[in-house]
Enzyme design. Structure first.
Site, PDB file in Angstrom:
ATOM      1  N   HIS A   1       6.235  -1.968  -1.073  1.00 60.08           N
ATOM      2  CA  HIS A   1       5.759  -2.364   0.250  1.00 60.08           C
ATOM      3  C   HIS A   1       4.537  -1.493   0.527  1.00 60.08           C
ATOM      4  CE1 HIS A   1       8.172   1.188   1.185  1.00 60.08           C
ATOM      5  NE2 HIS A   1       7.484   1.296   2.302  1.00 60.08           N
TER       6      HIS A   1
ATOM      7  N   ASP B   1      -7.017   4.535  -1.359  1.00 55.74           N
ATOM      8  CA  ASP B   1      -7.228   3.288  -0.623  1.00 55.74           C
ATOM      9  C   ASP B   1      -7.097   2.064  -1.532  1.00 55.74           C
ATOM     10  OD1 ASP B   1      -7.825   1.810   1.702  1.00 55.74           O
ATOM     11  OD2 ASP B   1      -9.884   1.539   1.006  1.00 55.74           O
ATOM     12  N   HIS B   2      -6.269   1.106  -1.102  1.00 53.27           N
ATOM     13  CA  HIS B   2      -6.005  -0.111  -1.857  1.00 53.27           C
ATOM     14  C   HIS B   2      -5.445   0.193  -3.240  1.00 53.27           C
ATOM     15  CE1 HIS B   2      -8.164  -1.933   1.466  1.00 53.27           C
ATOM     16  NE2 HIS B   2      -7.741  -3.112   1.068  1.00 53.27           N
TER      17      HIS B   2
END
Lengths: 137, 137, 137, 137, 137, 137
Positions: free
Chosen positions: E39, E79-80
């Site tokens: 998640h 990030d990402h």
């Protein structure tokens, strides 16, 4: 039809002052916002566009593209600037939040159309307590 | 010992510029913040005081009193003003967030003490991405 | 046509209770919101008006005027009050967020019109998780 | 006619990737969002319904009911899940914010109608800087 | 002594899973956070440094410098990304908010010192309801 | 040593009123907060605990556990209640934000210790403009 919104920021100085009014009238209409030494704000700008989702990409428009357009045409010109003195699309226009929103619309409407979407709304917060929205004339 | 914090706002113009640096050095150090035509911010100010709860009132200090002190000594002087040009307690001081916070402390420390509490922290947001805190020297 | 919104706050007590229902039915419909000893909220009120920008001032309506109207007719009557017991325009009306928003509209519609603008929307947050919007009947 | 909005959250992983595009094209269109190892977001979902206020209850719909519907049909299926792999109503659909909003609408439209209200808008924040809104086809 | 804080964001996927626990124990300890399909979150990172104000610049450290350091050493890597699989400084470390904050501290402590300031606190929000703070061992 | 914070909410009614003061004195000290018909707030409560990270779990304390403790001992007793009349741990105590924070500390200190952590701070927002913090006597 789907709507997507991009949120950007700029920090700028301005002064509310109408050359068609006397100094006393300016003070009466604009109060401390007419301070000849300027004041400023952290503006929050929301640009909403609308159109159909591209079934190949799942996007209305790539947000990188939308963000680049807003930054190139609006944020670069307003951020850390004096809106009365330095912003080409505000020249000769009283820099109320209402007028800034209308001029931002005018800068963006055609280029959004060129990318296959429709400009829907310009929403501009001057402070947390006040914002304006413009949907075109 | 309890801590209470009051949150106030002011909107002001400023420019980061050091007279001891050349124009080129100012641009290098302060970037677009050195714009000679000014820019501005919605500043968010948090004043924290500490002390004992008065058993008669349940208060450390009446928030109406604390708010009045902050508004009279700080907000009235900064709101809708040019910090470089118009604020007595910033005269001759470079208006970085650091220096504004320190000078706000200096304005408030003794009057908070006169009301039976102790100034604990000045926290100042210049934008949502940056804030400074000062707890006294 | 431009839209401007003013954001105000009030803190009040209320109780959800219908005299046409039994106590058991009230508890079933309103749950803990029917507590006979009251509970309360920090309400957030957004008043949106629409109209044309005055070319002389750059304003749809002076925000000082709009804020004064809202404070005089709404906030003064609701802030730090018991909505069931003390608010004239809520007398005999169940103080759900829906009903408060509708009555705020009814208080403001004509006076906004007298100032040359049109009331567009009343938006009321009861908590961060819930809000209502009313655009007139 | 009144509008009420309920705000809910879910945290999920996803990847933007179109099987009709080559790997290079996916990278070009989706950038770092196409990372095959996934990334994720705290999504913020606003569900707005409209209808008439029930004069007996003062409610358009009981918020407990609305919240239960959203949690049972949407949040339970998305929260702490991989949207590409595990969410029945997203099977075979590229999980852009646009497409998630449309599918949430499709899940909720008829059940809201069964409760005597009309679904008006699905608003979905993927980050603080971007949101989409869907009002039905 | 002054404190300045920079606020940055990253969006990432993760899974809470301890290889020293059985599958049943992982589910018991981590609940839905142990989902093997991952998640994700929009993480909010606040980096606070402390030191003396440079009298020439009015700064503790130039915020452009601080932001560049955080982006180069932390945001670019997280990030990402999938924190369990792709982040060098999290290799072999359970990606709880506590452990991420500690490892971010370890990445930044010495480079902040090289710039003449002292790292004071790493504050990390995983959701709006939870955050961790680390001030060094 | 790491610090974790859990953020919870409750909505309640209260009145500031000291039985040791006359009605006139109560009005002078507490102003509109002394309204005998009550008013209310959406309170925001931040509970911070500190301790060592468990190397097996990566947690200081499982947030599900911390949230359950706060909800069982604090939120259940305060939410949608009248703080002056209905909350056992506030009986006979003037419900200022200062006193609520101190009593919340007293309710939580020992049970947090039983779970192997140390209560560090109770932070309570009464409105967006005011908050108190208590770190123990």
């Amino acid at each position: 039809m789907i709507y997507i919104t991009r949120h950007e920021h700029f920090n700028a100085a301005h002064r509310l002052f109408s050359p068609s009014l006397t100094d006393e009238q300016n003070l009466e209409v604009y109060g401390k916002c007419s301070n000849p030494n300027w004041h400023g704000h952290n503006y929050s700008l929301f640009v909403t566009i609308k159109g159909d989702v591209n079934p190949d990409t799942g996007f209305l428009m790539n947000l990188k593209t939308l963000s680049s357009i807003i930054n190139d045409l609006i944020i670069e010109k307003l951020d850390h600037k004096n809106i009365n003195l330095e912003v080409d699309f505000m020249a000769g226009i009283l820099p109320s939040a209402e007028n800034i929103a209308i001029q931002v619309w005018n800068q963006l409407e055609s280029i959004i159309a060129e990318h296959g979407a429709t400009l829907h709304c310009i929403k501009l917060y001057e402070t947390e307590k006040n914002y304006v929205e413009y949907y075109g004339s």
